[in-house]
Design a protein around this motif. Structure first.
Motif, PDB file in Angstrom:
ATOM      1  N   THR A  27       0.784  -1.061  -0.005  1.00 12.93           N
ATOM      2  CA  THR A  27       0.074  -0.013   0.110  1.00 12.93           C
ATOM      3  C   THR A  27       0.868   1.134   0.034  1.00 12.93           C
ATOM      4  O   THR A  27       0.564   2.070  -0.716  1.00 12.93           O
ATOM      5  CB  THR A  27      -1.091   0.163   1.122  1.00 12.93           C
ATOM      6  OG1 THR A  27      -0.129   0.061   2.310  1.00 12.93           O
ATOM      7  CG2 THR A  27      -2.025  -1.123   1.296  1.00 12.93           C
ATOM      8  N   GLN A  29       3.835   1.736  -1.159  1.00 12.57           N
ATOM      9  CA  GLN A  29       4.508   1.424  -2.702  1.00 12.57           C
ATOM     10  C   GLN A  29       3.525   2.203  -3.778  1.00 12.57           C
ATOM     11  O   GLN A  29       4.266   2.739  -4.338  1.00 12.57           O
ATOM     12  CB  GLN A  29       4.787   0.203  -2.929  1.00 12.57           C
ATOM     13  CG  GLN A  29       6.020  -0.303  -2.054  1.00 12.57           C
ATOM     14  CD  GLN A  29       6.457  -1.784  -2.844  1.00 12.57           C
ATOM     15  OE1 GLN A  29       5.647  -2.605  -3.391  1.00 12.57           O
ATOM     16  NE2 GLN A  29       7.679  -2.164  -2.583  1.00 12.57           N
ATOM     17  N   GLU A  30       2.354   2.037  -3.396  1.00 10.83           N
ATOM     18  CA  GLU A  30       1.257   2.712  -4.149  1.00 10.83           C
ATOM     19  C   GLU A  30       1.123   4.143  -3.983  1.00 10.83           C
ATOM     20  O   GLU A  30       1.417   5.021  -4.982  1.00 10.83           O
ATOM     21  CB  GLU A  30      -0.268   2.195  -4.016  1.00 10.83           C
ATOM     22  CG  GLU A  30      -1.187   2.584  -4.988  1.00 10.83           C
ATOM     23  CD  GLU A  30      -0.837   2.316  -6.468  1.00 10.83           C
ATOM     24  OE1 GLU A  30      -1.316   3.140  -7.245  1.00 10.83           O
ATOM     25  OE2 GLU A  30      -0.225   1.268  -6.787  1.00 10.83           O
ATOM     26  N   SER A  31       0.983   4.548  -2.662  1.00  9.07           N
ATOM     27  CA  SER A  31       1.197   5.928  -2.245  1.00  9.07           C
ATOM     28  C   SER A  31       1.083   6.025  -0.848  1.00  9.07           C
ATOM     29  O   SER A  31       0.658   5.185  -0.057  1.00  9.07           O
ATOM     30  CB  SER A  31       0.095   6.775  -2.932  1.00  9.07           C
ATOM     31  OG  SER A  31      -1.009   6.757  -2.304  1.00  9.07           O
ATOM     32  N   VAL A  32       1.683   7.034  -0.054  1.00 11.00           N
ATOM     33  CA  VAL A  32       1.706   7.283   1.361  1.00 11.00           C
ATOM     34  C   VAL A  32       0.174   7.230   1.834  1.00 11.00           C
ATOM     35  O   VAL A  32       0.043   7.007   2.901  1.00 11.00           O
ATOM     36  CB  VAL A  32       2.456   8.421   1.432  1.00 11.00           C
ATOM     37  CG1 VAL A  32       2.285   8.844   2.799  1.00 11.00           C
ATOM     38  CG2 VAL A  32       3.927   8.255   1.359  1.00 11.00           C
ATOM     39  N   TRP A  34      -2.437   5.904   0.397  1.00  7.77           N
ATOM     40  CA  TRP A  34      -3.054   4.633   0.462  1.00  7.77           C
ATOM     41  C   TRP A  34      -2.717   3.844   1.960  1.00  7.77           C
ATOM     42  O   TRP A  34      -3.113   3.330   2.678  1.00  7.77           O
ATOM     43  CB  TRP A  34      -2.790   3.797  -0.766  1.00  7.77           C
ATOM     44  CG  TRP A  34      -3.470   3.874  -1.845  1.00  7.77           C
ATOM     45  CD1 TRP A  34      -3.513   4.324  -2.942  1.00  7.77           C
ATOM     46  CD2 TRP A  34      -4.942   3.424  -1.874  1.00  7.77           C
ATOM     47  NE1 TRP A  34      -4.673   4.216  -3.769  1.00  7.77           N
ATOM     48  CE2 TRP A  34      -5.442   3.729  -3.135  1.00  7.77           C
ATOM     49  CE3 TRP A  34      -5.771   2.966  -1.041  1.00  7.77           C
ATOM     50  CZ2 TRP A  34      -6.867   3.369  -3.357  1.00  7.77           C
ATOM     51  CZ3 TRP A  34      -7.154   2.692  -1.131  1.00  7.77           C
ATOM     52  CH2 TRP A  34      -7.729   2.779  -2.287  1.00  7.77           C
TER      53      TRP A  34
END
Length: 81
Positions: A27, A29-32, A34
């Motif tokens: 999560t 890695q997707e965005s902070v 998320w």
């Protein structure tokens, strides 16, 4: 029987923890946002899982697989011990 219960619950607990940490890493890695949402807001993890199954499915399935030995170990344990 107590050693078997302990081993089952330990293996299950480790798998659940590894899958959970891996999921949180995915999560973030997707965005902070998320990552923080999955940590602090209920049901955001479920939404993330549905939207990003290709990346988040494996850690989720590892957690589910870890539940099996953990629940079996808990079922075999003696009550009150």
């Amino acid at each position: 029987m107590g050693i078997l219960v302990a081993i089952l619950m330990l293996i299950g607990g480790i798998a659940i923890a590894v899958g959970g940490i891996w999921f949180i890493i995915v999560t973030f890695q997707e965005s902070v946002l998320w990552g923080l949402g999955c940590l602090f807001i209920p049901f955001v993890s479920l939404i993330f899982l549905c939207m990003h199954w290709d990346r988040a499915g494996k850690p989720f399935l590892i957690q589910i697989a870890g539940l099996v030995p953990f629940i079996i170990g808990a079922a075999l344990s003696e009550p009150g011990v």
